[in-house]
Design a protein around this motif. Structure first.
Motif, short mmCIF file in Angstrom:
data_model
loop_
_atom_site.label_atom_id
_atom_site.label_comp_id
_atom_site.label_asym_id
_atom_site.label_seq_id
_atom_site.Cartn_x
_atom_site.Cartn_y
_atom_site.Cartn_z
N MET A 127 8.48 -6.06 -24.24
CA MET A 127 8.33 -4.69 -24.74
C MET A 127 7.48 -3.81 -23.82
O MET A 127 7.76 -2.62 -23.68
CB MET A 127 7.68 -4.69 -26.13
N TYR A 128 6.47 -4.37 -23.21
CA TYR A 128 5.47 -3.53 -22.54
C TYR A 128 5.28 -3.78 -21.04
O TYR A 128 4.57 -3.01 -20.39
CB TYR A 128 4.11 -3.70 -23.23
N SER A 129 5.89 -4.78 -20.48
CA SER A 129 5.60 -5.11 -19.07
C SER A 129 5.99 -3.98 -18.11
O SER A 129 5.24 -3.70 -17.17
CB SER A 129 6.28 -6.41 -18.66
N LYS A 130 7.11 -3.32 -18.34
CA LYS A 130 7.53 -2.26 -17.42
C LYS A 130 6.57 -1.08 -17.43
O LYS A 130 6.20 -0.57 -16.38
CB LYS A 130 8.95 -1.80 -17.75
N SER A 131 6.16 -0.65 -18.60
CA SER A 131 5.26 0.51 -18.65
C SER A 131 3.87 0.15 -18.14
O SER A 131 3.23 0.94 -17.45
CB SER A 131 5.19 1.10 -20.06
N LEU A 132 3.40 -1.06 -18.43
CA LEU A 132 2.09 -1.46 -17.91
C LEU A 132 2.14 -1.64 -16.40
O LEU A 132 1.19 -1.29 -15.70
CB LEU A 132 1.61 -2.75 -18.59
N TYR A 133 3.25 -2.17 -15.91
CA TYR A 133 3.40 -2.31 -14.46
C TYR A 133 3.36 -0.94 -13.78
O TYR A 133 2.76 -0.78 -12.72
CB TYR A 133 4.68 -3.05 -14.11
N ALA A 134 3.99 0.06 -14.38
CA ALA A 134 3.98 1.41 -13.81
C ALA A 134 2.56 1.95 -13.71
O ALA A 134 2.17 2.54 -12.70
CB ALA A 134 4.85 2.35 -14.65
N VAL A 135 1.77 1.74 -14.74
CA VAL A 135 0.37 2.18 -14.73
C VAL A 135 -0.39 1.47 -13.62
O VAL A 135 -1.13 2.09 -12.84
CB VAL A 135 -0.30 1.93 -16.10
N ILE A 136 -0.21 0.17 -13.53
CA ILE A 136 -0.91 -0.63 -12.51
C ILE A 136 -0.45 -0.25 -11.11
O ILE A 136 -1.26 -0.05 -10.20
CB ILE A 136 -0.69 -2.14 -12.77
N HIS A 137 0.85 -0.11 -10.94
CA HIS A 137 1.40 0.18 -9.61
C HIS A 137 0.98 1.57 -9.13
O HIS A 137 0.92 1.81 -7.92
CB HIS A 137 2.92 0.04 -9.61
N ASN A 138 0.67 2.47 -10.02
CA ASN A 138 0.14 3.78 -9.62
C ASN A 138 -1.21 3.63 -8.94
O ASN A 138 -1.56 4.44 -8.08
CB ASN A 138 0.02 4.71 -10.82
N LEU A 139 -1.96 2.64 -9.33
CA LEU A 139 -3.27 2.41 -8.75
C LEU A 139 -3.21 1.44 -7.57
O LEU A 139 -3.91 1.61 -6.58
CB LEU A 139 -4.24 1.88 -9.80
N ILE A 140 -2.38 0.42 -7.68
CA ILE A 140 -2.25 -0.60 -6.65
C ILE A 140 -0.83 -0.52 -6.10
O ILE A 140 0.12 -0.95 -6.75
CB ILE A 140 -2.50 -2.02 -7.22
N SER A 141 -0.68 0.03 -4.92
CA SER A 141 0.67 0.24 -4.39
C SER A 141 1.32 -1.04 -3.87
O SER A 141 2.53 -1.10 -3.76
CB SER A 141 0.65 1.30 -3.29
N ASP A 142 0.54 -2.05 -3.57
CA ASP A 142 1.08 -3.31 -3.09
C ASP A 142 1.75 -4.04 -4.26
O ASP A 142 1.11 -4.36 -5.26
CB ASP A 142 -0.06 -4.17 -2.50
N THR A 143 3.04 -4.31 -4.12
CA THR A 143 3.83 -4.90 -5.21
C THR A 143 3.28 -6.24 -5.66
O THR A 143 3.14 -6.49 -6.86
CB THR A 143 5.30 -5.05 -4.78
N GLU A 144 2.96 -7.10 -4.71
CA GLU A 144 2.47 -8.43 -5.06
C GLU A 144 1.13 -8.35 -5.81
O GLU A 144 0.92 -9.04 -6.81
CB GLU A 144 2.31 -9.27 -3.79
N GLU A 145 0.24 -7.50 -5.33
CA GLU A 145 -1.06 -7.33 -5.99
C GLU A 145 -0.89 -6.71 -7.38
O GLU A 145 -1.57 -7.08 -8.33
CB GLU A 145 -1.98 -6.45 -5.14
N ALA A 146 0.04 -5.76 -7.50
CA ALA A 146 0.30 -5.12 -8.79
C ALA A 146 0.87 -6.12 -9.79
O ALA A 146 0.49 -6.12 -10.97
CB ALA A 146 1.25 -3.93 -8.62
#
Length: 176
Positions: free
Chosen positions: A24-43
């Motif tokens: 339910m929530y992984s995509k939206s939480l990933y978007a929030v995280i990826h906005n701060l951490i641009s590195d995909t693996e780290e995000a």
């Protein structure tokens, strides 16, 4: 299954409920995280840490203090900020080539792209310019209130007051 049906199962530490929560929530939480951490693996790593924190700390969620989604978004955001500030993350960034940063030079509309990612662009546009700047620094770039005050060259108390006012304005636009 709705969030209301899911929460009691999560409180019971039901593995199936955790899988549904992730779905339910992984995509939206990933978007929030990826906005701060641009590195995909780290995000992705921060996303995993976020779900572990949600799972371990579910008993600290209090429905009377706010919505579940807000609670988990704050966990995701704080996890990403913690990762950005960690010694290991900073050390891993010291030896990167400039090729990894070329996208920053081309990114003239960074705020708009970040806002689009979580779907509130139209609401943010309605805010005063000072609110847009404060929300960008505090929520999208992960600045602390003190760092935002330094960046904007205004007192910390002013940042805190303006942040509260801006968030209230945003709530009014969203009807929350």
């Amino acid at each position: 299954m709705t969030q209301e049906d899911l929460l009691p199962q999560i409180y019971k530490k039901d593995d199936r409920a955790f899988t549904l929560l992730y779905d339910m929530y992984s995509k939206s939480l990933y978007a929030v995280i990826h906005n701060l951490i641009s590195d995909t693996e780290e995000a992705e790593d921060a996303l995993q840490e976020t779900f572990v924190k949600i799972w371990k700390n579910i008993d600290s969620y209090n429905e009377s203090k706010g919505r579940f989604y807000t609670w988990i978004v704050n966990i995701a955001r704080n996890t990403a900020i913690d990762k950005l500030r960690s010694k290991g993350f900073n050390n891993s960034r010291k030896n990167l080539s400039s090729d990894n940063f070329v996208h920053l030079l081309d990114d003239t509309n960074k705020l708009t792209q970040k806002i689009d990612t979580i779907g509130i662009k139209e609401f943010i546009k309605k805010l005063k310019p000072k609110c847009i700047r404060i929300i960008d620094l505090l929520f999208f770039k992960g600045y602390t209130q003190q760092e935002a005050a330094d960046e904007l060259e205004i007192p910390l108390g002013t940042v805190k007051t303006q942040n509260r006012t801006c968030i209230n304005d945003l709530r009014n636009f969203l009807g929350v």
